[in-house]
Design an enzyme around this catalytic site. Sequence first.
Site, PDB file in Angstrom:
ATOM      1  N   THR A 291       0.829  -1.217   0.000  1.00 17.27           N
ATOM      2  CA  THR A 291       0.000   0.000   0.000  1.00 17.27           C
ATOM      3  C   THR A 291       0.857   1.258   0.000  1.00 17.27           C
ATOM      4  O   THR A 291       0.530   2.246  -0.659  1.00 17.27           O
ATOM      5  CB  THR A 291      -0.953   0.010   1.207  1.00 17.27           C
ATOM      6  N   HIS A 407      -8.757  -6.840   3.543  1.00 13.67           N
ATOM      7  CA  HIS A 407      -7.346  -7.209   3.678  1.00 13.67           C
ATOM      8  C   HIS A 407      -7.235  -8.698   3.970  1.00 13.67           C
ATOM      9  O   HIS A 407      -8.035  -9.254   4.719  1.00 13.67           O
ATOM     10  CB  HIS A 407      -6.699  -6.388   4.805  1.00 13.67           C
ATOM     11  N   ASP A 466      -5.267  -0.765  -4.578  1.00 10.85           N
ATOM     12  CA  ASP A 466      -3.865  -0.448  -4.274  1.00 10.85           C
ATOM     13  C   ASP A 466      -2.898  -1.555  -4.687  1.00 10.85           C
ATOM     14  O   ASP A 466      -1.773  -1.290  -5.079  1.00 10.85           O
ATOM     15  CB  ASP A 466      -3.685  -0.093  -2.794  1.00 10.85           C
ATOM     16  N   HIS A 467      -3.320  -2.810  -4.614  1.00 13.29           N
ATOM     17  CA  HIS A 467      -2.467  -3.938  -5.010  1.00 13.29           C
ATOM     18  C   HIS A 467      -3.334  -5.193  -5.043  1.00 13.29           C
ATOM     19  O   HIS A 467      -4.509  -5.161  -4.674  1.00 13.29           O
ATOM     20  CB  HIS A 467      -1.282  -4.115  -4.059  1.00 13.29           C
TER      21      HIS A 467
END
Length: 611
Positions: A291, A407, A466-467
């Site tokens: 991030t 997450h 973000d990824h």
Amino acid sequence: MSRLMDYLHRHLIVVAIFLLTLKTIMVTLFGFELTMHNGLDWIILVISPIGTLMVFFSISFFIKKRFQPIGFFVTYLLVTGLLYANLLYYRFYIDFVTFSVFLQLDNVGGLGASTVELMSLFDVFIFLDIIFIGYLMLSRRGMNMKMPRKKQYGMISIAMIVLTILLGVMQNQHLFETEYNRQALVKSLGLYNYQMANMIFGMMAPIEKVFSTKADAEEISSFIQKEDQNETDTFGIARGKNIVLISMESLQQFVIQREVNGEEITPFLNKLIEESYYFPNIYDQTAQGKTSDAELMVDTGLYPLSSGSVFVRHPENHFVSLQKILQEDGNYQSYVFHGNDATFWNRNGIYPNLGYEHFYAKESYDVTEENSINYGIKDIPFFEQSMTYVTDLPEPFLAKFITLTNHFPFLLDEADQLIDEAETEEDVVNRYVTTVRYMDAVIERFFALLKEKNIYEHTIFVLYGDHYGISKKYEAGVHEFLGQAYTPLNHLQLQRIPLIIHIPGQEGEVVETLGGEIDIHATLLHLLGISQENHMNFSQNLFARSENHPVIFRDGSMIVKDYAYMDNVCYDRKTDKMTDDTKCEPYLETVRQELKMSDDIILGDLLQYLK
């Protein structure tokens, strides 16, 4: 049997090196899944651990005789621990542990749910030999050990290391020019030689800053010389508006406009896309900083470092950031909102240097056990509580919101599950669908709150994943979900992240341009009517980006319209098959140049020399 045990005990170091070499080969083949393309690959795989392991065990030669067995056994444990640490790290990050990662363990995560999820029954076999070695040491002649002749032992260990390096260079002539390609380093040098090389690279990095000069900065600046990309009719259409950046944790492109049991996974984002500029071909370019790397690219237009995070390693650098540009060109003030600890990724250390006025971190929120899960406060209470601060921000402002709930390992309370889990063989993928659906509801709620406070109409919204969220270890479940087979190019396609730029009142448009996260920086400045001509970075305006300029990944991989390069193999995207490396080489030269220049800018802090 007794004679065999005596023989094994007399040659305990040989036995130890054999067992460690064997399990290193097994982990390399089945854990790291490195592909062997030819006989040289196999030779390097077998011989590469031997020399370095001999050096490791030579430590026992230089301690008192009665402590030598203890030193030997501790070395065995440490090498096994290093091997296992790399295996766990690789399973999620598809990467190898680096010197910088060891210096920022707080940002990798502890022995929590994430780490437990990564463990496997296979791992038991990595530790069984420790019991055998311990038994050998204790079963014969107490704790006495026979040590080999030091001179002969030393010459053999050095010869094996030199031979491995020579074979590695034969295999890959750019090996030490592209040290960021850790897959190639491990494949060409072996895991332990790679670790030694990486440690040397890590210790040498600070030297670059000492010897950097203004001439270095000017040379790179003249090489970049950004072309004016203001020719499109989108230039300046968001001039003067508030800016809201939403970093959507671990959100990948494959869930957008998909359904589970007839229900949309992202109903709000799907609707928002119809009224926004939507970029479906943007790739995750983060490295070990995840991030924080995404933030770096959006804020500065620079590539992340291949090892560690710029936020941790170089927070004191001079940056020409989005926030500073907006302060100078538009009198903007910038703020960050995040429900995690302020020290995570050293955000509190680097944000002032990037030009942020204030960082609203965990201590700014009412965080309780009931409104938290996994890494911190849930996203809905996070956004609801953030509105207390947003309504008081002086306009125009830039506000960045970093979400948390979606997450790994994708945990969610039952009350927050708004969609059924997917039905694949991978539980992680099944749970991912539910946390993504929650994120979608979170963003819908946030937009509603902004409309209530009359902030929405004069704001530009930039929403980006973000990824990746699903690592290669669990990708089989994604391929099952999508009804496709695994291929290298299908794996590459899963590295796409959604980018949605919403300007209220503006008609929606799908922009098929190939690009990366790094290009968000230039694209946003373009929409705000700020020229990129004199900015030293590697971001490209997505409304005018050339299809032949490669999208560059931190490990040296790349993708363009017709070709892709991964794991040291060139692929033809039209045929989905391997092709001659010469087809990719012109683009790879650009890859090497840009990554080196970006590294030079960061490691040498070269922006201090330029206005």
